[in-house]
Write an enzyme that holds these catalytic residues in place. Structure first.
Site, PDB file in Angstrom:
ATOM      1  N   GLU A  69     -80.439 -40.617   1.515  1.00 61.24           N
ATOM      2  CA  GLU A  69     -79.593 -39.421   1.519  1.00 61.24           C
ATOM      3  C   GLU A  69     -79.320 -39.005   2.954  1.00 61.24           C
ATOM      4  O   GLU A  69     -80.253 -38.840   3.740  1.00 61.24           O
ATOM      5  CB  GLU A  69     -80.291 -38.282   0.765  1.00 61.24           C
ATOM      6  CG  GLU A  69     -79.553 -36.961   0.778  1.00 61.24           C
ATOM      7  CD  GLU A  69     -78.169 -37.058   0.162  1.00 61.24           C
ATOM      8  OE1 GLU A  69     -77.200 -36.688   0.854  1.00 61.24           O
ATOM      9  OE2 GLU A  69     -78.060 -37.503  -0.998  1.00 61.24           O
ATOM     10  N   ASP A 118     -69.310 -40.275  -4.343  1.00 62.70           N
ATOM     11  CA  ASP A 118     -68.008 -39.684  -4.037  1.00 62.70           C
ATOM     12  C   ASP A 118     -66.925 -40.653  -4.494  1.00 62.70           C
ATOM     13  O   ASP A 118     -66.912 -41.813  -4.080  1.00 62.70           O
ATOM     14  CB  ASP A 118     -67.901 -39.440  -2.532  1.00 62.70           C
ATOM     15  CG  ASP A 118     -66.726 -38.563  -2.161  1.00 62.70           C
ATOM     16  OD1 ASP A 118     -65.675 -38.648  -2.840  1.00 62.70           O
ATOM     17  OD2 ASP A 118     -66.836 -37.795  -1.185  1.00 62.70           O
ATOM     18  N   LYS A 122     -58.168 -40.879  -3.111  1.00 59.45           N
ATOM     19  CA  LYS A 122     -56.934 -41.275  -2.428  1.00 59.45           C
ATOM     20  C   LYS A 122     -56.981 -42.758  -2.055  1.00 59.45           C
ATOM     21  O   LYS A 122     -58.017 -43.262  -1.605  1.00 59.45           O
ATOM     22  CB  LYS A 122     -56.725 -40.419  -1.181  1.00 59.45           C
ATOM     23  CG  LYS A 122     -56.503 -38.940  -1.497  1.00 59.45           C
ATOM     24  CD  LYS A 122     -56.269 -38.125  -0.244  1.00 59.45           C
ATOM     25  CE  LYS A 122     -56.046 -36.658  -0.594  1.00 59.45           C
ATOM     26  NZ  LYS A 122     -55.829 -35.831   0.619  1.00 59.45           N
ATOM     27  N   ASP A 154     -69.166 -39.419 -13.522  1.00 58.77           N
ATOM     28  CA  ASP A 154     -68.352 -38.639 -14.451  1.00 58.77           C
ATOM     29  C   ASP A 154     -66.872 -38.858 -14.174  1.00 58.77           C
ATOM     30  O   ASP A 154     -66.025 -38.331 -14.890  1.00 58.77           O
ATOM     31  CB  ASP A 154     -68.661 -37.147 -14.290  1.00 58.77           C
ATOM     32  CG  ASP A 154     -68.209 -36.630 -12.928  1.00 58.77           C
ATOM     33  OD1 ASP A 154     -68.660 -37.211 -11.903  1.00 58.77           O
ATOM     34  OD2 ASP A 154     -67.392 -35.701 -12.867  1.00 58.77           O
ATOM     35  N   THR A 191     -79.488 -37.217 -13.450  1.00 55.21           N
ATOM     36  CA  THR A 191     -79.411 -36.630 -12.116  1.00 55.21           C
ATOM     37  C   THR A 191     -79.018 -35.167 -12.250  1.00 55.21           C
ATOM     38  O   THR A 191     -78.656 -34.688 -13.328  1.00 55.21           O
ATOM     39  CB  THR A 191     -78.355 -37.352 -11.259  1.00 55.21           C
ATOM     40  OG1 THR A 191     -77.044 -36.954 -11.690  1.00 55.21           O
ATOM     41  CG2 THR A 191     -78.479 -38.867 -11.367  1.00 55.21           C
ATOM     42  N   TYR A 193     -76.313 -33.781 -11.034  1.00 58.51           N
ATOM     43  CA  TYR A 193     -74.902 -33.736 -11.402  1.00 58.51           C
ATOM     44  C   TYR A 193     -74.706 -34.083 -12.878  1.00 58.51           C
ATOM     45  O   TYR A 193     -73.849 -33.516 -13.556  1.00 58.51           O
ATOM     46  CB  TYR A 193     -74.096 -34.707 -10.541  1.00 58.51           C
ATOM     47  CG  TYR A 193     -73.777 -34.184  -9.161  1.00 58.51           C
ATOM     48  CD1 TYR A 193     -72.979 -33.063  -8.991  1.00 58.51           C
ATOM     49  CD2 TYR A 193     -74.256 -34.826  -8.021  1.00 58.51           C
ATOM     50  CE1 TYR A 193     -72.672 -32.578  -7.729  1.00 58.51           C
ATOM     51  CE2 TYR A 193     -73.958 -34.354  -6.754  1.00 58.51           C
ATOM     52  CZ  TYR A 193     -73.162 -33.226  -6.606  1.00 58.51           C
ATOM     53  OH  TYR A 193     -72.871 -32.755  -5.360  1.00 58.51           O
TER      54      TYR A 193
END
Length: 212
Positions: A69, A118, A122, A154, A191, A193
């Site tokens: 991390e 992430d 784009k 997700d 997790t 998230y």
């Protein structure tokens, strides 16, 4: 998401070097010595606040887990989670995971977990996605011949992109799940998230793949 500054983070990291490893490159080719055993090594890229890696460490005490991390304010939370759980098969790296070959040698890991990375939606940011072919090349190098990549997200766009990228790279897709929680997998460790998104009713996607 903006992270709250923790002025005590530097002191915490200095006092907990047995858990958050300084200069991890010095352990390259010899992570078993750092763990003081010869168990297989599993790597989580983007370990967040440590809920997943702590849960996995409890579930699989015969596996050595390494969480990476970059954000200092987050890695200290992960370290606290690990310490509070009392697990001894986790080490954390406060490092940039853009090139894992700085820390791991060929065939040194058995599994790489990519949890809620992430999505970089784009097109011009494609090279930053952790399933872009340049990342897959380094994963292939540090994983054993039977090594596995496990992706959870997700983000449907990232998931679909990853399935194509993994397949084009010649990997074998061993699992493709478009609604993980519908499976009621008793071994799934969530997790932070994942808890948040699934509570909102969002589907969680998971795939597992191996290099041929």
């Amino acid at each position: 998401m903006r992270q709250r500054h923790k002025p005590w983070a530097d002191d915490f990291l200095r006092d907990n070097q047995q858990l958050v490893v300084p200069n991890p490159g010095q352990h390259k080719s010899n992570w078993q010595a750092a763990f003081k055993n010869d168990h297989p090594v599993h790597i989580e890229i983007g370990t967040g606040k440590g809920q997943f890696i702590t849960g996995m460490a409890k579930q699989k005490p015969d596996i050595n887990f390494i969480g990476i991390e970059l954000a200092k304010s987050i890695i200290v939370s992960a370290a606290q989670e690990v310490k509070n759980a009392g697990v001894e098969n986790v080490l954390l790296l406060n490092e940039d995971a853009s090139d894992l070959r700085e820390f791991f040698s060929a065939n040194e890991a058995d599994v790489i977990y990519l949890n809620f990375s992430d999505p970089w939606p784009k097109n011009r940011h494609e090279k930053r996605r952790l399933t872009y072919h340049a990342f897959l090349e380094q994963y292939k190098e540090i994983l054993t011949n039977a090594g596995e990549i496990v992706l959870k997200t997700d983000n449907r766009g990232l998931f679909e992109y990853s399935l194509v990228s993994l397949s084009k790279f010649g990997m074998t897709l061993e699992e493709v799940t478009i609604d993980l929680h519908d499976l009621n997998d008793p071994l799934n460790v969530m997790t932070e998230y994942e808890v948040k998104f699934s509570a909102k009713g969002q589907p969680i996607y998971r795939c597992k793949a191996r290099f041929v």
